[in-house]
Scaffold this motif. Sequence first.
Motif, mmCIF file in Angstrom:
data_model
loop_
_atom_site.group_PDB
_atom_site.id
_atom_site.type_symbol
_atom_site.label_atom_id
_atom_site.label_comp_id
_atom_site.label_asym_id
_atom_site.label_seq_id
_atom_site.Cartn_x
_atom_site.Cartn_y
_atom_site.Cartn_z
ATOM 1 N N MET A 1 0.856 -1.183 0.000
ATOM 2 C CA MET A 1 0.000 0.000 0.000
ATOM 3 C C MET A 1 0.896 1.239 0.000
ATOM 4 N N THR A 2 0.526 2.204 -0.788
ATOM 5 C CA THR A 2 1.308 3.431 -0.870
ATOM 6 C C THR A 2 0.973 4.353 0.296
ATOM 7 N N ASN A 3 1.865 5.293 0.573
ATOM 8 C CA ASN A 3 1.579 6.300 1.601
ATOM 9 C C ASN A 3 0.358 7.119 1.237
ATOM 10 N N THR A 4 0.145 7.357 -0.053
ATOM 11 C CA THR A 4 -1.010 8.133 -0.511
ATOM 12 C C THR A 4 -2.308 7.407 -0.180
ATOM 13 N N VAL A 5 -2.363 6.121 -0.453
ATOM 14 C CA VAL A 5 -3.554 5.324 -0.159
ATOM 15 C C VAL A 5 -3.758 5.239 1.348
ATOM 16 N N ASP A 6 -2.706 4.965 2.074
ATOM 17 C CA ASP A 6 -2.796 4.868 3.531
ATOM 18 C C ASP A 6 -3.291 6.185 4.138
ATOM 19 N N ALA A 7 -2.780 7.299 3.656
ATOM 20 C CA ALA A 7 -3.204 8.606 4.170
ATOM 21 C C ALA A 7 -4.675 8.869 3.872
ATOM 22 N N ALA A 8 -5.133 8.477 2.696
ATOM 23 C CA ALA A 8 -6.548 8.673 2.343
ATOM 24 C C ALA A 8 -7.446 7.841 3.252
ATOM 25 N N TRP A 9 -7.064 6.598 3.508
ATOM 26 C CA TRP A 9 -7.843 5.762 4.426
ATOM 27 C C TRP A 9 -7.852 6.351 5.837
ATOM 28 N N ARG A 10 -6.691 6.802 6.309
ATOM 29 C CA ARG A 10 -6.627 7.397 7.659
ATOM 30 C C ARG A 10 -7.565 8.596 7.767
ATOM 31 N N LYS A 11 -7.579 9.440 6.760
ATOM 32 C CA LYS A 11 -8.433 10.625 6.788
ATOM 33 C C LYS A 11 -9.915 10.232 6.817
ATOM 34 N N ILE A 12 -10.299 9.289 5.973
ATOM 35 C CA ILE A 12 -11.697 8.861 5.945
ATOM 36 C C ILE A 12 -12.082 8.193 7.261
ATOM 37 N N ALA A 38 -14.877 -1.902 5.479
ATOM 38 C CA ALA A 38 -14.159 -1.893 4.202
ATOM 39 C C ALA A 38 -12.651 -1.801 4.427
ATOM 40 N N HIS A 39 -12.237 -0.963 5.364
ATOM 41 C CA HIS A 39 -10.805 -0.813 5.643
ATOM 42 C C HIS A 39 -10.201 -2.101 6.198
ATOM 43 N N ALA A 40 -10.979 -2.875 6.901
ATOM 44 C CA ALA A 40 -10.475 -4.123 7.479
ATOM 45 C C ALA A 40 -10.210 -5.184 6.411
ATOM 46 N N GLU A 41 -10.729 -4.998 5.225
ATOM 47 C CA GLU A 41 -10.558 -5.961 4.141
ATOM 48 C C GLU A 41 -9.301 -5.616 3.330
ATOM 49 N N PRO A 42 -8.273 -6.489 3.367
ATOM 50 C CA PRO A 42 -7.014 -6.178 2.676
ATOM 51 C C PRO A 42 -7.158 -5.869 1.185
ATOM 52 N N LEU A 43 -8.068 -6.539 0.488
ATOM 53 C CA LEU A 43 -8.221 -6.277 -0.950
ATOM 54 C C LEU A 43 -8.737 -4.864 -1.220
ATOM 55 N N LEU A 44 -9.587 -4.330 -0.338
ATOM 56 C CA LEU A 44 -10.084 -2.966 -0.513
ATOM 57 C C LEU A 44 -9.122 -1.941 0.061
#
Length: 135
Positions: A1-12, A38-44
């Motif tokens: 997972m990229t930092n960009t994706v991780d940051a977007a999930w953290r914000k949401i 949704a966040h708990a699911e690794p594929l999403l």
Amino acid sequence: MTNTVDAAWRKILATAGEPRRPGGSPLLQPFAEMVRVAHAEPLLRQLFPWTGMWELHFSRCTEIRHTWDIPYIGTLGDGRYYVEGPSRSSPRIAETDSAQAAVAAVIDRLPPGCGPAFLGNAEELAVHERARDSG
């Protein structure tokens, strides 16, 4: 997972349960639950998340214009969920009583080879995939 994706999930995740207006909305808690499941699911979790109109969308790229090839989940006024997509013109896939069932419906319909999210927009992703597939 990229930092960009991780940051977007953290914000949401940080803002999903916060009222958007004084008094809140009956959709607030179901929406927050949907985001957590949704966040708990690794594929999403490897996809770029974005929200709007009490819906959670998933993109295979990190920048606007996002991809519209993955179903999305929305909240219904009675605490239930719907799954639609991948585009707005697609028919409703399901209505579910739980966030878990809605997430499962999305996972069942992920495109082949989906994720991790590409750093860039949908057009750049398409060019990348054409080059990858032709070489």
